[in-house]
Every structure is written in C-alpha cells, then in structure tokens.
Scaffold this motif. Structure first.
Motif, PDB file in Angstrom:
ATOM      1  N   VAL A   1      -3.798  -2.051  19.729  1.00 17.82           N
ATOM      2  CA  VAL A   1      -2.605  -2.881  19.523  1.00 17.82           C
ATOM      3  C   VAL A   1      -2.601  -3.472  18.104  1.00 17.82           C
ATOM      4  O   VAL A   1      -1.562  -3.502  17.434  1.00 17.82           O
ATOM      5  N   ILE A   2      -3.776  -3.899  17.642  1.00 16.43           N
ATOM      6  CA  ILE A   2      -3.878  -4.444  16.274  1.00 16.43           C
ATOM      7  C   ILE A   2      -3.508  -3.362  15.249  1.00 16.43           C
ATOM      8  O   ILE A   2      -2.751  -3.606  14.310  1.00 16.43           O
TER       9      ILE A   2
ATOM     10  N   GLY B   1      -1.631  -0.800  15.738  1.00 14.66           N
ATOM     11  CA  GLY B   1      -0.174  -0.646  15.845  1.00 14.66           C
ATOM     12  C   GLY B   1       0.535  -1.707  15.018  1.00 14.66           C
ATOM     13  O   GLY B   1       1.494  -1.417  14.287  1.00 14.66           O
ATOM     14  N   GLY B   2       0.037  -2.942  15.107  1.00 20.18           N
ATOM     15  CA  GLY B   2       0.613  -4.046  14.338  1.00 20.18           C
ATOM     16  C   GLY B   2       0.531  -3.807  12.837  1.00 20.18           C
ATOM     17  O   GLY B   2       1.486  -4.046  12.100  1.00 20.18           O
ATOM     18  N   ILE B   3      -0.631  -3.298  12.381  1.00 15.93           N
ATOM     19  CA  ILE B   3      -0.807  -3.008  10.948  1.00 15.93           C
ATOM     20  C   ILE B   3       0.215  -1.966  10.500  1.00 15.93           C
ATOM     21  O   ILE B   3       0.852  -2.096   9.457  1.00 15.93           O
TER      22      ILE B   3
ATOM     23  N   VAL C   1       3.148  -1.134  11.933  1.00 16.91           N
ATOM     24  CA  VAL C   1       4.508  -1.694  11.934  1.00 16.91           C
ATOM     25  C   VAL C   1       4.696  -2.597  10.707  1.00 16.91           C
ATOM     26  O   VAL C   1       5.704  -2.518  10.009  1.00 16.91           O
ATOM     27  N   PHE C   2       3.689  -3.420  10.432  1.00 20.18           N
ATOM     28  CA  PHE C   2       3.774  -4.332   9.285  1.00 20.18           C
ATOM     29  C   PHE C   2       3.929  -3.556   7.979  1.00 20.18           C
ATOM     30  O   PHE C   2       4.793  -3.844   7.164  1.00 20.18           O
ATOM     31  N   LYS C   3       3.065  -2.580   7.796  1.00 17.79           N
ATOM     32  CA  LYS C   3       3.010  -1.885   6.507  1.00 17.79           C
ATOM     33  C   LYS C   3       4.173  -0.914   6.311  1.00 17.79           C
ATOM     34  O   LYS C   3       4.663  -0.744   5.207  1.00 17.79           O
TER      35      LYS C   3
ATOM     36  N   GLY D   1       7.135  -0.926   8.017  1.00 21.99           N
ATOM     37  CA  GLY D   1       8.459  -1.497   8.236  1.00 21.99           C
ATOM     38  C   GLY D   1       9.178  -1.706   6.920  1.00 21.99           C
ATOM     39  O   GLY D   1       8.571  -2.107   5.938  1.00 21.99           O
ATOM     40  N   LYS D   2      10.461  -1.427   6.905  1.00 23.74           N
ATOM     41  CA  LYS D   2      11.237  -1.552   5.664  1.00 23.74           C
ATOM     42  C   LYS D   2      11.340  -3.006   5.220  1.00 23.74           C
ATOM     43  O   LYS D   2      11.509  -3.905   6.012  1.00 23.74           O
ATOM     44  N   ARG D   3      11.198  -3.216   3.905  1.00 22.39           N
ATOM     45  CA  ARG D   3      11.415  -4.549   3.344  1.00 22.39           C
ATOM     46  C   ARG D   3      12.369  -4.426   2.175  1.00 22.39           C
ATOM     47  O   ARG D   3      12.279  -3.497   1.393  1.00 22.39           O
TER      48      ARG D   3
END
Lengths: 141, 154
Positions: free
Chosen positions: B132-133, B135-137, B139-141, B143-145
C-alpha cells in the motif's frame, strides 16, 4: 532498463547503509558511527573528484551560503535513522522517513519556498500520502 | 515506538531539506563536488556533536572491526547509482523505483534479522502494508501536477 537497475541498487544501498550504521553503532556508539561513515564517504568522494575532469570550485561563489550548509543535517539524519531502526525496525523507519520526506517536499513545493517554482497541491499527492499513512497503520495495527 | 517514529520523521524532514539545498549546489558545482562538501560537513558536524556529548571517547577506536571502515563507501554507491538513474529516467521515475527498492529491502532485512538486527517476524500484514505504501509513492510521484505561474519565478 539500465536506469531502473541503477535506481533499484541506489535504493537498496540506502537501506543497507542505514542497517550497517545501526549495527556499527552498537559497538562504537552513534556519533562515532556517523563521524566515521561520513568521513570515509567524504574521502572517497574527494578522491573521485580529483580523478574526474569537470571540477568547478569557483562556481561555489554563485551559491547562496545557506544552501552550502545542507551537509550538516547529515549528522542528525544518520543519528535519527540509527535510533529509529533500533526502536521500530527497518521497515517502519523507512516508511515513516519517506512519508515525512515526501510531505515536507510537497509543502515546500506548493509554497514555492527556497526559490522553487510554486506547484499547486493536487489530488494525487494527497491520495499518495494518505495511502502511505494507511500502509503504516496496516503494518502496525 | 513513539520515539522511533519521531526520529524517523525528523530524519525524513531533514533529508527533504537537504535534497533541496544540495540540488541548488549541484547546479553550479556538479554532483561529486556537492557530495564531497555534503559528506565533509556531515562528518564534521557529527564529530562536533559527539565531542560535546561524549568528549575524548570520540578518539577511542578500540571496538572497531575492519568492515566498519568500509560502510561509508555504501554512500558513494548511493550517489553513483542515483545520479545515473536520474540521468537516464528523470527524477520522478528514478526516485519512485529507488524508494520502492528501499522499502522492499527494509522488509527483507527485518524479516531475516541480518547484520545482528533484532528480527521482526514477517507477517502478511507487513507485506500488504508495504505494498500500500509503494502504491502511495507511485500515485504521489506519477500523479499530474500543474505549475502555478501567477507568482514569483525561480
């Protein structure tokens, strides 16, 4: 492919460094461990620096003095990492460390501090950090 | 437990700041000059703090094993690998992979209790937590900004 392998090894080395440091600290103490590992790293980096061509010392003057002091944080980073690994194990230490690291970078970016380009907070980054915290909770409870 | 978490959070926050500062130095003097400076200052600061708290015992090297001297070289491996990875993949992908690998090896080292570490027994819960962690990394990295152009430029 080669890039991925480098990244994979780089990550492995970071974890091994932390574990090796916490092992060494059991025999010689935490501050001595931090001093010795960083001194040897310094000497090796300096050696490499002497061997490569593109050195540009003079450019140091262009850097804001504040940014040159980042290295001193290394003392506290190595110390905290060792203490954390002794208390909560490697996995939880790295997980909490990465959450703090990404969160602070995220806050700094979104405020545009330290002369960075302001980047808006977007949903994926919130979800990402949320997932990381949930992951830690799953591991622990 | 709380102390350990606080220490890890302190380390992570300082790593974040250090990465930002170092990258500013890196732009002007290159990665090996930066690494030399950063490790030199880190060693100096560690020695000074150690000397304040532990005094002359900082000079006592009687408990050293030979391999302790070499662990500092791992840091050189870290810099070499990350510089090469970022050059080839860009920082987003390189750092995502490196962080995933960091966590994977952490779980491995905990489970086997290598290097005299206290063994943390492996459970499915831990594997799920790590996944899960990770997955979080990702999504964080990934993901569009958007960059915010209205205010101060760099």
């Amino acid at each position: 492919m080669k890039g991925s392998l480098f990244a994979f090894l780089g990550g492995a080395f970071i974890t091994f460094q932390g574990v090796a440091n916490s092992r060494i600290s059991q025999d010689i103490g935490t501050w001595k461990t931090a001093t010795i590992t960083q001194s040897i790293g310094f000497l090796m980096a300096f050696l490499i620096l002497l061997l490569i061509r593109n050195r540009n010392w003079r450019q140091f003057k262009q850097v804001k003095p504040l940014y040159l002091t980042g290295g001193t944080f290394g003392a506290i980073v190595v110390f905290s990492n060792i203490v954390a690994i002794h208390h909560i194990g490697v996995t939880l230490t790295i997980a909490a460390l990465l959450i703090a690291q990404l969160s602070l970078t995220f806050i700094i970016d979104s405020k545009g501090w330290f002369g960075g380009v302001e980047q808006k907070m977007e949903l994926p980054q919130f979800i990402g950090i949320g997932m990381m915290v949930i992951g830690v909770l799953i591991m622990k409870f | 437990m709380v102390l350990g978490l606080l220490m890890a959070i302190t380390a992570g926050s300082l790593v974040s700041l250090q990465n930002i500062f170092n990258s500013k130095v890196n732009v002007y003097v290159g990665s090996w000059t930066t690494t030399t400076l950063v490790l030199g200052l880190g060693a100096l600061a560690s020695f000074m703090i150690g000397f304040i708290f532990e005094g002359k015992s900082m000079f006592n090297l009687s408990n050293m094993e030979i391999w302790y001297w070499f662990s500092g070289l791992i840091g050189i491996g870290v810099v070499t690998c990350l510089v090469q990875a970022i050059k080839r993949l860009g920082s987003t992908y390189a750092i995502s992979i490196a962080m995933t690998s960091q966590l994977g090896f952490a779980l491995l080292l905990d489970s086997f209790g290598w290097l005299g570490l206290e063994k943390v027994p492996f459970t499915p819960k831990q594997l799920i937590g790590v996944l899960v962690i990770v997955g979080g990394i990702i999504v964080f990295k990934l993901g569009k900004r958007k960059e915010h152009h209205s205010s101060k430029a760099s």
